[in-house]
Write a protein that holds these residues in place. Structure first.
Motif, short mmCIF file in Angstrom:
data_model
loop_
_atom_site.label_atom_id
_atom_site.label_comp_id
_atom_site.label_asym_id
_atom_site.label_seq_id
_atom_site.Cartn_x
_atom_site.Cartn_y
_atom_site.Cartn_z
N PHE A 1 0.82 -1.21 0.00
CA PHE A 1 0.00 0.00 0.00
C PHE A 1 0.86 1.27 0.00
O PHE A 1 0.41 2.32 -0.42
N HIS A 2 2.10 1.16 0.45
CA HIS A 2 2.93 2.37 0.58
C HIS A 2 3.17 3.05 -0.76
O HIS A 2 3.04 4.26 -0.89
N GLN A 3 3.59 2.27 -1.75
CA GLN A 3 3.89 2.91 -3.02
C GLN A 3 2.62 3.41 -3.69
O GLN A 3 2.61 4.45 -4.33
N ARG A 4 1.53 2.67 -3.48
CA ARG A 4 0.28 3.13 -4.09
C ARG A 4 -0.21 4.44 -3.50
O ARG A 4 -0.71 5.31 -4.21
N GLN A 5 -0.09 4.58 -2.17
CA GLN A 5 -0.55 5.83 -1.58
C GLN A 5 0.33 6.99 -2.07
O GLN A 5 -0.16 8.08 -2.31
N GLY A 6 1.63 6.74 -2.27
CA GLY A 6 2.51 7.79 -2.76
C GLY A 6 2.13 8.19 -4.17
O GLY A 6 2.02 9.38 -4.50
N TYR A 7 1.91 7.18 -5.00
CA TYR A 7 1.55 7.43 -6.39
C TYR A 7 0.20 8.15 -6.45
O TYR A 7 -0.01 9.05 -7.27
N ASN A 8 -0.69 7.76 -5.56
CA ASN A 8 -2.01 8.38 -5.50
C ASN A 8 -1.91 9.87 -5.16
O ASN A 8 -2.65 10.70 -5.69
N ILE A 9 -0.98 10.21 -4.27
CA ILE A 9 -0.75 11.63 -3.94
C ILE A 9 -0.29 12.37 -5.20
O ILE A 9 -0.79 13.44 -5.54
N MET A 10 0.67 11.78 -5.92
CA MET A 10 1.20 12.41 -7.13
C MET A 10 0.10 12.57 -8.19
O MET A 10 -0.03 13.60 -8.84
N MET A 11 -0.71 11.53 -8.32
CA MET A 11 -1.77 11.55 -9.32
C MET A 11 -2.77 12.66 -9.00
O MET A 11 -3.19 13.42 -9.87
N THR A 12 -3.14 12.74 -7.72
CA THR A 12 -4.08 13.78 -7.30
C THR A 12 -3.51 15.17 -7.59
O THR A 12 -4.22 16.06 -8.06
N LEU A 13 -2.22 15.35 -7.32
CA LEU A 13 -1.59 16.64 -7.59
C LEU A 13 -1.61 16.95 -9.09
O LEU A 13 -1.89 18.08 -9.51
N MET A 14 -1.33 15.93 -9.89
CA MET A 14 -1.27 16.15 -11.34
C MET A 14 -2.64 16.45 -11.93
O MET A 14 -2.75 17.03 -13.01
N GLN A 15 -3.69 16.04 -11.23
CA GLN A 15 -5.05 16.35 -11.69
C GLN A 15 -5.54 17.68 -11.13
O GLN A 15 -6.67 18.09 -11.38
N GLY A 16 -4.69 18.34 -10.33
CA GLY A 16 -5.13 19.55 -9.65
C GLY A 16 -4.72 20.82 -10.36
O GLY A 16 -4.58 20.85 -11.60
N ALA A 17 -4.50 21.87 -9.58
CA ALA A 17 -4.16 23.18 -10.12
C ALA A 17 -2.72 23.19 -10.62
O ALA A 17 -1.94 22.29 -10.31
N GLU A 18 -2.38 24.23 -11.36
CA GLU A 18 -1.03 24.32 -11.92
C GLU A 18 0.03 24.29 -10.81
O GLU A 18 1.07 23.64 -10.93
N LEU A 19 -0.24 25.00 -9.74
CA LEU A 19 0.76 25.03 -8.66
C LEU A 19 0.95 23.64 -8.05
O LEU A 19 2.03 23.31 -7.57
N GLN A 20 -0.09 22.81 -8.10
CA GLN A 20 0.04 21.45 -7.59
C GLN A 20 0.87 20.58 -8.53
O GLN A 20 1.69 19.79 -8.11
N ARG A 21 0.64 20.80 -9.84
CA ARG A 21 1.41 20.04 -10.83
C ARG A 21 2.89 20.43 -10.75
O ARG A 21 3.78 19.58 -10.82
N ASP A 22 3.13 21.72 -10.54
CA ASP A 22 4.51 22.18 -10.40
C ASP A 22 5.16 21.56 -9.16
O ASP A 22 6.34 21.19 -9.18
N MET A 23 4.38 21.49 -8.11
CA MET A 23 4.87 20.92 -6.86
C MET A 23 5.27 19.45 -7.07
O MET A 23 6.32 19.00 -6.61
N ALA A 24 4.42 18.73 -7.80
CA ALA A 24 4.69 17.31 -8.05
C ALA A 24 5.94 17.15 -8.92
O ALA A 24 6.80 16.31 -8.64
N GLN A 25 6.03 17.97 -9.97
CA GLN A 25 7.18 17.86 -10.87
C GLN A 25 8.48 18.21 -10.14
O GLN A 25 9.50 17.54 -10.30
N ASP A 26 8.41 19.24 -9.31
CA ASP A 26 9.59 19.64 -8.53
C ASP A 26 10.04 18.51 -7.61
O ASP A 26 11.24 18.24 -7.46
N ALA A 27 9.08 17.85 -7.00
CA ALA A 27 9.43 16.74 -6.10
C ALA A 27 10.08 15.61 -6.90
O ALA A 27 11.09 15.03 -6.48
N LEU A 28 9.51 15.29 -8.07
CA LEU A 28 10.11 14.24 -8.89
C LEU A 28 11.54 14.63 -9.28
O LEU A 28 12.46 13.81 -9.23
N ASN A 29 11.72 15.90 -9.66
CA ASN A 29 13.06 16.35 -10.06
C ASN A 29 14.09 16.13 -8.95
O ASN A 29 15.22 15.75 -9.21
N ARG A 30 13.66 16.37 -7.72
CA ARG A 30 14.61 16.23 -6.62
C ARG A 30 14.81 14.78 -6.16
O ARG A 30 15.86 14.42 -5.67
#
Lengths: 318, 252, 94
Positions: free
Chosen positions: A164-193
């Motif tokens: 369940f751990h990886q799924r909940q993490g992916y679910n957080i990312m997915m929710t961010l990517m479906q959200g506002a631009e600032l959320q998508r930026d936040m997700a991309q920034d986290a992936l970059n790091r």
């Protein structure tokens, strides 16, 4: 001379047992180096689980919804549980948890270097769950077949719980990517790091890995660092693309011939810098653990004193 | 956010107690004296956060519209929170946290048992679940009182100090106000005043066995039910609500 | 500074009708506390309906070096296994 002979005989018997895929159990004879190698690997794994509580634990108090808060608490609690399973497995090799913790505190024993990076935004909780836990699970699935019985059994339990751990993490990312631009930026920034540190989790390339050859021979490790890393990249790239994230690697390209993604060069200098103590949070992570352990000393002493008093009482009566 | 309906106010009050307690407990994760206790404390913290969610979800149902469980947790300020002051005090050392827990569990068990008989079936259902949890919590925190009280000189002293500091916040658990009076009359709310003697029996028996002494009565501090809190709650909320305040109106 | 807690082995019955099965170990002050921690550590997902704990030092275990004398002699009695007995064609429920 005779002792030497029997040692050689023992080692041969031991190796043929391992070759035949028979598990090694705690009371069995084993080469001293096998024991030490296992203690090193299992304790490093245990420390990683426990230190790993920190970057994620940092966001329990700030989780954005009650459901996310409960999920994160359960996950961080699982990490503590997995640390415990692994310490218990290491203890069957004749070392105490106290000694293991002492080695962590003196720096003699390492933990996964990735936890020396900070969790700066909520998206980092997504990235850690998705990438770091995926990387861990790729490794752990292969360790379910490790030659040492207690370690293998701990891995089976951990893999089951971690799904369940990886799924909940992916679910957080997915929710961010479906959200506002600032959320998508936040997700991309986290992936970059987190992307490159995740690749580094698998350790040095096979040719440079100090312990690999012997560990493979003893079947402590079942698959090589590079094999596991490749599997992780293949999975994660697809998952990133599926939700619109861009993997921060300009050299990443599908290699039709190999049937795998080719990826860019890992910055091993950075890896060395963080491993050797100069990541952003090395000092804080260790200091946090040391202080919790020291602050708990009076509690552990109180328990021992209480137990000793109760044992003494019947004797006094008699 | 002003709540008017008495039942909603009562349900939210119970949710507030549970959320703030769970939040404080969760602060121990990765900081407990040893790994087994880290995991056990987390279970208790999870029980309380879970309980808060059930109360808030019910309150959201009662209010209807856009309100969700998260509205109560993240979009109310300190004056709107109506939890007991006992729950919001900073976690302190392990003795403080466990003494707080024991004093609260000794109240929570008879409270949830009584709430199981509420005329409101939804509250009774939540209480039925909470009662089982509380029985285990009390067993755990009572054991800790014995170990810490009757452990070493240091643990005894830390424990006694914690009790002395906490004692003035216990009166509030048994306080009745106009809201409660009305709901007690209709069989919805628990008459907390009536739980006091059972609570005191549990506490007296345990502290005695733990070689600790009941602090001398010094009058009680109250105000939580009216939204008059210690300074600490504001900081707790600032941290807990950071995301919803910094990025309002988004899905997470 | 040693934490002086004892090691306990944990056995869990996952559902009625099954044996208790060894699931791991933990540290605790006494058996009573070990039981509570076993509940918190090993049944977080409702894995059990009954728990045993036993102090690890109270377990007497056979040694690998005993294998020859313990188990090998038991390996020469094929007549204890049903598979040794041939059955005529068509008989399959014996």
């Amino acid at each position: 001379m005779k002792d030497n002979m029997s040692l050689v005989g023992n080692e041969e018997k031991f190796q043929s047992k391992v070759d035949a895929e028979e598990k090694v159990e705690p009371k069995d004879w084993m080469p001293e180096k096998y024991r030490q190698n296992l203690i090193r690997q299992i304790s490093q794994h245990a420390h990683s689980e426990v230190i790993g509580e920190q970057p994620e634990g940092n966001w329990i108090s700030r989780a954005p919804t009650l459901e996310r808060k409960a999920i994160l608490m359960a996950k961080v609690q699982d990490e503590a549980g997995h640390g415990l399973y692994l310490y218990a497995a290491a203890e069957t090799l004749g070392i105490t948890r106290d000694e293991l913790i002492d080695r962590l505190h003196t720096g003699a024993s390492k933990y996964a270097s990735i936890f020396n990076y900070p969790s700066l935004t909520w998206a980092d909780i997504g990235a850690i769950g998705w990438l770091v836990d995926s990387a861990a699970i790729v490794n752990q699935v292969s360790l379910q077949n490790t030659s040492y019985g207690p370690y293998a059994r701990a891995m089976v339990k951990i893999c089951k719980e971690e799904s369940f751990h990886q799924r909940q993490g992916y679910n957080i990312m997915m929710t961010l990517m479906q959200g506002a631009e600032l959320q998508r930026d936040m997700a991309q920034d986290a992936l970059n790091r987190w992307w490159w540190p995740s690749l580094m989790m698998f350790g040095p390339h096979d040719a440079e890995s100090a312990h690999s050859a012997q560990s493979m021979k003893w079947k402590i490790k079942r698959r090589s660092n590079d094999e596991l890393r490749q599997q992780f990249v293949d999975q994660a790239v697809q998952q990133a693309q599926a939700i619109g994230l861009v993997v921060p690697d300009p050299d990443l390209v599908w290699n039709e011939q190999r049937g795998h993604y080719d990826f860019g060069a890992i910055d091993w200098e950075e890896f060395q810098r963080v491993v050797s103590g100069n990541g952003p949070c090395n000092r804080q992570r260790l200091a946090h653990h040391v202080s919790a352990h020291q602050e708990g000393a009076w509690v552990r002493e109180a328990m021992a004193a209480y137990e000793a008093k109760r044992r003494a009482v019947p004797a006094e009566v008699a | 956010m002003k709540l008017h309906d008495p039942l909603t106010r009562y349900v939210v009050r119970l949710g507030d107690d549970a959320l703030i307690m769970g939040h404080r407990l969760s602060e121990w994760m990765s900081r407990a004296p040893f790994l087994e206790e880290d995991i056990a404390l987390s279970n208790v913290a999870l029980d309380f956060v879970g309980r808060a969610r059930l109360f808030y979800q019910y309150a959201a149902d009662l209010m209807g519209g856009e309100v969700t469980e998260n509205t109560f947790a993240y979009q109310r300020d300190v004056r709107d929170f109506t939890n007991l002051l006992l729950c919001e005090l900073p976690r302190g050392d392990f003795a403080f946290t466990l003494c707080r827990q024991f004093l609260y569990d000794a109240y929570s068990l008879p409270f949830t048992q009584a709430l199981c008989k509420s005329a409101d079936s939804q509250l009774a259902a939540i209480a039925a679940k909470a009662e089982k949890e509380s029985r285990y919590h009390l067993r755990r925190s009572r054991d800790w009182m014995l170990r810490l009280g009757d452990g070493t000189a240091e643990s005894h002293e830390r424990c006694q100090n914690a009790l002395d500091q906490l004692w003035i916040y216990t009166d509030e658990m048994f306080e009745c106000d106009a809201l409660l009076d009305g709901l007690i009359a209709t069989g919805v709310a628990v008459n907390t005043a009536s739980l006091r003697s059972e609570w005191l029996d549990t506490v007296t028996e345990t502290l005695h066995a733990a070689t600790l002494v009941i602090p001398e009565a010094q009058g009680g501090v109250t105000g939580g039910r009216e939204g008059i809190h210690t300074d600490d709650l504001g900081f707790l909320l600032a941290e807990m609500q950071f995301m919803q305040r910094a990025y309002p109106g988004l899905q997470w | 500074m040693s934490d002086q807690l004892q090691l306990y082995e944990v056995f869990i019955r996952s559902s009625r009708g099954l044996d208790h099965k060894h699931v791991g170990s933990l540290h605790a002050d006494d058996a009573h506390q070990a039981l509570e921690y076993a509940r918190d550590v090993y049944t977080r997902r409702g894995e059990g309906i009954s728990i045993w704990v036993v102090a690890s030092r109270d377990i007497t275990a056979s040694q690998e070096s005993d294998c020859d004398s313990f188990y090998d002699p038991l390996d020469d009695k094929p007549y204890r296994h049903a598979a040794m007995y041939e059955l005529p064609e068509g008989i399959d429920s014996l």
